[in-house]
Design a protein around this motif. Structure first.
Motif, PDB file in Angstrom:
ATOM      1  N   LYS A   1      -6.385   8.838   5.346  1.00  0.00           N
ATOM      2  CA  LYS A   1      -5.775   8.831   4.010  1.00  0.00           C
ATOM      3  C   LYS A   1      -5.279   7.421   3.727  1.00  0.00           C
ATOM      4  O   LYS A   1      -4.649   6.789   4.577  1.00  0.00           O
ATOM      5  N   SER A   2      -5.543   6.914   2.547  1.00  0.00           N
ATOM      6  CA  SER A   2      -5.097   5.570   2.166  1.00  0.00           C
ATOM      7  C   SER A   2      -4.951   5.496   0.651  1.00  0.00           C
ATOM      8  O   SER A   2      -5.567   6.278  -0.084  1.00  0.00           O
ATOM      9  N   ASN A   3      -4.136   4.545   0.210  1.00  0.00           N
ATOM     10  CA  ASN A   3      -4.064   4.284  -1.226  1.00  0.00           C
ATOM     11  C   ASN A   3      -5.296   3.525  -1.707  1.00  0.00           C
ATOM     12  O   ASN A   3      -5.561   3.448  -2.908  1.00  0.00           O
ATOM     13  N   LYS A   4      -6.063   2.977  -0.749  1.00  0.00           N
ATOM     14  CA  LYS A   4      -7.225   2.161  -1.093  1.00  0.00           C
ATOM     15  C   LYS A   4      -8.509   2.935  -0.856  1.00  0.00           C
ATOM     16  O   LYS A   4      -8.610   3.743   0.061  1.00  0.00           O
ATOM     17  N   THR A   5      -9.504   2.672  -1.678  1.00  0.00           N
ATOM     18  CA  THR A   5     -10.846   3.173  -1.436  1.00  0.00           C
ATOM     19  C   THR A   5     -11.713   2.008  -0.963  1.00  0.00           C
ATOM     20  O   THR A   5     -11.394   0.844  -1.194  1.00  0.00           O
ATOM     21  N   GLY A   6     -12.801   2.340  -0.304  1.00  0.00           N
ATOM     22  CA  GLY A   6     -13.683   1.295   0.204  1.00  0.00           C
ATOM     23  C   GLY A   6     -14.196   1.630   1.587  1.00  0.00           C
ATOM     24  O   GLY A   6     -13.988   2.736   2.099  1.00  0.00           O
ATOM     25  N   ASN A   7     -14.855   0.677   2.192  1.00  0.00           N
ATOM     26  CA  ASN A   7     -15.505   0.885   3.483  1.00  0.00           C
ATOM     27  C   ASN A   7     -14.644   0.358   4.632  1.00  0.00           C
ATOM     28  O   ASN A   7     -14.087  -0.742   4.544  1.00  0.00           O
ATOM     29  N   MET A   8     -14.583   1.140   5.687  1.00  0.00           N
ATOM     30  CA  MET A   8     -13.914   0.725   6.919  1.00  0.00           C
ATOM     31  C   MET A   8     -14.942   0.759   8.051  1.00  0.00           C
ATOM     32  O   MET A   8     -15.613   1.774   8.244  1.00  0.00           O
ATOM     33  N   GLN A   9     -15.069  -0.338   8.763  1.00  0.00           N
ATOM     34  CA  GLN A   9     -16.019  -0.386   9.879  1.00  0.00           C
ATOM     35  C   GLN A   9     -15.358   0.092  11.160  1.00  0.00           C
ATOM     36  O   GLN A   9     -14.217  -0.256  11.463  1.00  0.00           O
ATOM     37  N   VAL A  10     -16.102   0.903  11.909  1.00  0.00           N
ATOM     38  CA  VAL A  10     -15.658   1.418  13.200  1.00  0.00           C
ATOM     39  C   VAL A  10     -16.725   1.068  14.221  1.00  0.00           C
ATOM     40  O   VAL A  10     -17.920   1.293  13.975  1.00  0.00           O
ATOM     41  N   ASN A  11     -16.301   0.519  15.346  1.00  0.00           N
ATOM     42  CA  ASN A  11     -17.238   0.088  16.384  1.00  0.00           C
ATOM     43  C   ASN A  11     -16.923   0.721  17.721  1.00  0.00           C
ATOM     44  O   ASN A  11     -15.776   1.078  18.005  1.00  0.00           O
ATOM     45  N   ILE A  12     -17.948   0.818  18.558  1.00  0.00           N
ATOM     46  CA  ILE A  12     -17.776   1.080  19.983  1.00  0.00           C
ATOM     47  C   ILE A  12     -18.256  -0.161  20.723  1.00  0.00           C
ATOM     48  O   ILE A  12     -19.376  -0.633  20.494  1.00  0.00           O
ATOM     49  N   ARG A  13     -17.408  -0.682  21.589  1.00  0.00           N
ATOM     50  CA  ARG A  13     -17.767  -1.866  22.377  1.00  0.00           C
ATOM     51  C   ARG A  13     -17.874  -1.497  23.849  1.00  0.00           C
ATOM     52  O   ARG A  13     -16.993  -0.836  24.398  1.00  0.00           O
ATOM     53  N   ASP A  14     -18.959  -1.904  24.449  1.00  0.00           N
ATOM     54  CA  ASP A  14     -19.159  -1.795  25.895  1.00  0.00           C
ATOM     55  C   ASP A  14     -18.586  -3.064  26.508  1.00  0.00           C
ATOM     56  O   ASP A  14     -19.186  -4.142  26.426  1.00  0.00           O
ATOM     57  N   MET A  15     -17.407  -2.947  27.112  1.00  0.00           N
ATOM     58  CA  MET A  15     -16.715  -4.121  27.629  1.00  0.00           C
ATOM     59  C   MET A  15     -17.274  -4.581  28.977  1.00  0.00           C
ATOM     60  O   MET A  15     -17.015  -5.709  29.403  1.00  0.00           O
ATOM     61  N   ASP A  16     -18.046  -3.726  29.650  1.00  0.00           N
ATOM     62  CA  ASP A  16     -18.645  -4.112  30.929  1.00  0.00           C
ATOM     63  C   ASP A  16     -19.883  -4.975  30.738  1.00  0.00           C
ATOM     64  O   ASP A  16     -20.187  -5.831  31.584  1.00  0.00           O
ATOM     65  N   ASN A  17     -20.600  -4.758  29.634  1.00  0.00           N
ATOM     66  CA  ASN A  17     -21.877  -5.445  29.422  1.00  0.00           C
ATOM     67  C   ASN A  17     -21.916  -6.244  28.127  1.00  0.00           C
ATOM     68  O   ASN A  17     -22.986  -6.707  27.728  1.00  0.00           O
ATOM     69  N   ALA A  18     -20.754  -6.400  27.480  1.00  0.00           N
ATOM     70  CA  ALA A  18     -20.641  -7.182  26.244  1.00  0.00           C
ATOM     71  C   ALA A  18     -21.654  -6.718  25.198  1.00  0.00           C
ATOM     72  O   ALA A  18     -22.428  -7.507  24.644  1.00  0.00           O
ATOM     73  N   ARG A  19     -21.633  -5.394  24.925  1.00  0.00           N
ATOM     74  CA  ARG A  19     -22.533  -4.814  23.933  1.00  0.00           C
ATOM     75  C   ARG A  19     -21.719  -4.098  22.853  1.00  0.00           C
ATOM     76  O   ARG A  19     -20.555  -3.761  23.063  1.00  0.00           O
ATOM     77  N   LEU A  20     -22.381  -3.865  21.717  1.00  0.00           N
ATOM     78  CA  LEU A  20     -21.670  -3.418  20.524  1.00  0.00           C
ATOM     79  C   LEU A  20     -22.555  -2.511  19.681  1.00  0.00           C
ATOM     80  O   LEU A  20     -23.757  -2.749  19.549  1.00  0.00           O
ATOM     81  N   ILE A  21     -21.944  -1.468  19.115  1.00  0.00           N
ATOM     82  CA  ILE A  21     -22.578  -0.680  18.071  1.00  0.00           C
ATOM     83  C   ILE A  21     -21.502  -0.308  17.063  1.00  0.00           C
ATOM     84  O   ILE A  21     -20.337  -0.132  17.427  1.00  0.00           O
ATOM     85  N   GLY A  22     -21.868  -0.203  15.788  1.00  0.00           N
ATOM     86  CA  GLY A  22     -20.868   0.114  14.770  1.00  0.00           C
ATOM     87  C   GLY A  22     -21.486   0.732  13.536  1.00  0.00           C
ATOM     88  O   GLY A  22     -22.711   0.801  13.391  1.00  0.00           O
ATOM     89  N   ASN A  23     -20.624   1.177  12.645  1.00  0.00           N
ATOM     90  CA  ASN A  23     -21.047   1.707  11.351  1.00  0.00           C
ATOM     91  C   ASN A  23     -19.821   1.771  10.454  1.00  0.00           C
ATOM     92  O   ASN A  23     -18.706   1.468  10.884  1.00  0.00           O
ATOM     93  N   THR A  24     -20.004   2.188   9.224  1.00  0.00           N
ATOM     94  CA  THR A  24     -18.894   2.245   8.283  1.00  0.00           C
ATOM     95  C   THR A  24     -18.711   3.659   7.747  1.00  0.00           C
ATOM     96  O   THR A  24     -19.665   4.432   7.639  1.00  0.00           O
ATOM     97  N   ILE A  25     -17.460   3.976   7.436  1.00  0.00           N
ATOM     98  CA  ILE A  25     -17.148   5.181   6.669  1.00  0.00           C
ATOM     99  C   ILE A  25     -16.585   4.724   5.323  1.00  0.00           C
ATOM    100  O   ILE A  25     -16.055   3.610   5.202  1.00  0.00           O
ATOM    101  N   THR A  26     -16.703   5.562   4.333  1.00  0.00           N
ATOM    102  CA  THR A  26     -16.193   5.239   2.996  1.00  0.00           C
ATOM    103  C   THR A  26     -15.018   6.139   2.656  1.00  0.00           C
ATOM    104  O   THR A  26     -15.125   7.372   2.733  1.00  0.00           O
TER     105      THR A  26
END
Length: 344
Positions: free
Chosen positions: A139-164
């Motif tokens: 819940k927020s007063n703002k609308t828009g996109n927020m990016q959420v990521n999962i980071r693999d800290m052992d192998n320096a890897r990344l995946i992400g996406n956005t919710i609106t």
């Protein structure tokens, strides 16, 4: 002589049923599916609110959720009672000093870090790597996109996406599914292997790339490339989040509501406090204070306290482990307001 089938569940009418108290076991209510600790924001051992946060990495309210920012406004972070039906609390982040023009290196994020040994069921780095689905209420007063990521800290890897966030000032449930990663196994240890991060605002250093919708080598420019929320641009801005669940599979299922005491014990693996005095015993000018921890901690913790009888050895904590504290002191030993920290 009658016999009872071992694999049957007997109801009050002495008949066999596949449900327990009206609930049928299935993939939506299986125990232990949620990799997130304190996703319902029930536990706040350090206190329910921290004001005036301007920089650094802290645990300001709800346990296990770390708030981190780099010179991009000022915030109050609190455990809030505003929540969707079925929940009692949420984590609220409230902007109290705005920064509408962030510098390139500025960032505003909150995390949860997960031990590698808690993630082995993901089979990451193998041909059998499993997808995971993240769901939460926002819940927020703002609308828009927020990016959420999962980071693999052992192998320096990344995946992400956005919710609106589609509607201002209204609770919405969101979910994202992340593919399994056949590259880079996670360490089977008690260190930070998988890091879940929500981006609320940033400068161009974190937003000049592209959203990493498939697994890739970590690239800082991609970590908030899809974010448009800009929570720092006004003191009217806030965001509340609760019901956070990360589970194996391609779809979000019903939130796993664990008992309060279970959730507290899971949090105490990383942090606990004992308000008031802990006393030991002794004679002839010498004493011993010993304290068993509520649960075995992730690692040997660091300690803070309000007051302590002067220890006779080192810092006074040379005999501590992940399970207990033992320390030699003078006569009538005590520690006041002990806090033990083994966060990732």
């Amino acid at each position: 002589m009658s016999t009872i089938a071992v694999n049957a569940i007997t109801d009050a009418n002495d008949g066999n049923t596949t449900s327990i108290n009206g609930v049928t076991p299935n993939t939506s209510n299986v125990v232990g599916k949620n990799l997130i600790i304190n996703g319902a924001m029930q536990i706040a051992q350090r206190g329910t609110s921290t004001t005036g946060i301007t920089s650094g990495a802290t645990y300001p309210a709800c346990d296990r959720f770390q708030f981190i920012l780099g010179t991009i406004g000022t915030y109050t972070v609190s455990q809030d009672t505003d929540s969707p039906d079925g929940f009692s609390n949420s984590l609220k982040i409230d902007c109290t000093t705005a920064d509408a023009s962030p510098a390139a290196g500025d960032y505003l994020i909150f995390y949860q870090k997960i031990e590698g040994q808690m993630c082995q069921q993901l089979a990451k780095g193998t041909a059998s790597a499993k997808s995971v689905t993240l769901s939460f209420w926002v819940k927020s007063n703002k609308t828009g996109n927020m990016q959420v990521n999962i980071r693999d800290m052992d192998n320096a890897r990344l995946i992400g996406n956005t919710i609106t966030i589609n509607a201002a000032n209204a609770w919405e449930k969101k979910s994202l599914t992340f593919a399994g990663d056949t590259t880079g196994a996670l360490d089977n240890d008690n260190a930070n292997s998988l890091q879940l991060e929500w981006w609320l605002d940033s400068g161009s250093d974190s937003s000049s790339g592209s959203v990493p919708t498939s697994w890739q080598a970590n690239a800082d420019a991609d970590r908030n490339a899809g974010g448009t929320l800009a929570l720092a641009d006004s003191t009217s801005n806030y965001i509340n989040i609760t019901g956070v669940q990360l589970e194996v599979g391609d779809a979000a299922t019903e939130f796993e509501h664990r008992p309060y005491t279970t959730e507290l014990q899971l949090c105490q693996r990383y942090y606990f406090n004992i308000d008031g005095f802990i006393y030991g015993g002794g004679y002839a000018g010498n004493g011993m204070l010993s304290q068993i921890f509520p649960v075995e901690m992730r690692a040997v913790p660091t300690f803070t306290y309000t007051a302590i009888r002067t220890p006779l050895v080192g810092s006074g904590f040379g005999y501590s482990s992940a399970r207990h504290l033992s320390v030699y002191m003078g006569a009538n030993p005590y520690i006041q307001d002990l806090k033990a920290n083994a966060e990732l």
